[in-house]
Design an enzyme around this catalytic site. Structure first.
Site, PDB file in Angstrom:
ATOM      1  N   GLU A 143      20.144  35.636   7.870  1.00  0.00           N
ATOM      2  CA  GLU A 143      19.318  35.972   6.734  1.00  0.00           C
ATOM      3  C   GLU A 143      19.491  34.988   5.619  1.00  0.00           C
ATOM      4  OE1 GLU A 143      20.430  39.685   6.126  1.00  0.00           O
ATOM      5  OE2 GLU A 143      19.849  40.894   8.292  1.00  0.00           O
ATOM      6  N   HIS A 157      20.918  36.921   2.602  1.00  0.00           N
ATOM      7  CA  HIS A 157      22.336  37.323   2.525  1.00  0.00           C
ATOM      8  C   HIS A 157      23.186  37.067   1.934  1.00  0.00           C
ATOM      9  CE1 HIS A 157      24.292  40.817   4.315  1.00  0.00           C
ATOM     10  NE2 HIS A 157      25.003  39.522   4.849  1.00  0.00           N
ATOM     11  N   ARG A 187      25.338  48.425  -1.615  1.00  0.00           N
ATOM     12  CA  ARG A 187      24.403  49.824  -0.451  1.00  0.00           C
ATOM     13  C   ARG A 187      24.967  50.746   0.219  1.00  0.00           C
ATOM     14  NH1 ARG A 187      22.021  47.189   4.202  1.00  0.00           N
ATOM     15  NH2 ARG A 187      20.953  46.017   2.962  1.00  0.00           N
ATOM     16  N   HIS A 219      26.998  45.167   3.121  1.00  0.00           N
ATOM     17  CA  HIS A 219      26.800  45.816   1.417  1.00  0.00           C
ATOM     18  C   HIS A 219      27.405  47.336   0.912  1.00  0.00           C
ATOM     19  CE1 HIS A 219      22.708  43.207   0.697  1.00  0.00           C
ATOM     20  NE2 HIS A 219      22.820  43.814   2.150  1.00  0.00           N
ATOM     21  N   ASP A 235      21.744  41.303  -1.527  1.00  0.00           N
ATOM     22  CA  ASP A 235      20.351  39.656  -0.783  1.00  0.00           C
ATOM     23  C   ASP A 235      19.636  39.696  -1.939  1.00  0.00           C
ATOM     24  OD1 ASP A 235      20.935  40.993   1.628  1.00  0.00           O
ATOM     25  OD2 ASP A 235      19.314  42.579   1.899  1.00  0.00           O
TER      26      ASP A 235
END
Length: 274
Positions: free
Chosen positions: A246, A249, A112, A157, A164
């Protein structure tokens, strides 16, 4: 969110770094010289996951408006999963294990860019924009997103080893496309009431801003807990660690770039090609 993922054979371009006074990390900026002002390129160690393992299902949510902001995210020019090669190869090994059991991995997000994280931050500060609240954060006040750790100014990320993902039972059924403006339902509701995802039931949808998404939440039992355990144990065998808040993740260890936050776009043009 607490966001926490390799086209080799070309020489690695030297990336200048900017020291972040607050955290001592670096952001890889655009290349200097005649090409200054252009988007930065990925190091040669980044690859497109599809080239390493085309059997892994990809549903890159931030390329679409079906995410907690309700719009495509800045920096996602193509629906691609880009990762460091070591991370992608570890995923391929995990995928082989799951395929033998009748399952497949499905990735929602991989590398990301920092510009995408900045988009998250800007959105979180706009308290008037709550178009996706009913699905992604129905029990969380938007004023709490930073304090509760759902949004942060840096994400793992952006370092290329975090992603994810979930598990899909084979044969994989299609997922109905999201239609902007459709009625939203809570991400923590029963599976038959949540947005129809072709993944196994893990107790919440992806990117659910809710404590029920904590991997070991005691309210998640039975088949839902078994599915979380299947994902977690399979990935742990290949060197991944889970973020406890999470269930989706994971970060591959050791990270190749533990202190660098890249900002090249999610696009094939970012990669070095032979």
């Amino acid at each position: 969110m607490r966001r926490r993922l390799p086209a080799p054979v070309c020489a690695l371009l030297t990336l200048a770094t900017v020291t972040l006074l607050a955290v001592g990390a670096t952001v890889a900026p655009a290349q200097a010289g005649p090409g200054a002002g252009r988007d930065p390129e990925a190091p040669a160690s980044f690859v497109e996951l599809r080239r390493v393992d085309p059997t892994i299902i990809e549903e890159i949510r931030y390329f679409t408006p079906h995410n907690f902001m309700g719009v495509p995210v800045t920096g996602y020019e193509q629906p691609l999963c880009l990762l460091t090669r070591s991370t992608a190869e570890a995923l391929r090994r995990a995928q082989r294990t799951l395929l033998r059991q009748g399952y497949s991995l499905k990735v929602y997000d991989c590398y990301r860019p920092q510009r995408a994280v900045d988009h998250f931050v800007d959105w979180a500060r706009d308290l008037g924009d709550q178009r996706m609240k009913a699905e992604f954060y129905p029990r969380v006040d938007k004023t709490r997103l930073f304090a509760d750790g759902y949004i942060a100014e840096k994400s793992g990320h952006s370092r290329g080893s975090t992603l994810d993902l979930t598990v899909v039972r084979l044969p994989a059924l299609p997922t109905r496309p999201y239609r902007p403006g459709q009625t939203l339902t809570p991400c923590y509701g029963p599976k038959k009431e949540r947005f129809p995802d072709n993944s196994v039931d893990t107790g919440t949808g992806f990117d659910c801003f809710d404590t029920l998404a904590h991997t070991e939440d005691p309210r998640v039992t039975g088949v839902q807990r078994a599915h979380r355990t299947l994902l977690k144990t399979t990935l742990e065998r290949e060197g991944f660690t889970n973020l406890p808040e999470e269930w989706w993740h994971f970060t591959h260890q050791p990270e190749q770039y533990p202190d660098t936050y890249f900002d090249f776009p999610v696009a094939l043009r970012s990669l070095h090609r032979p």
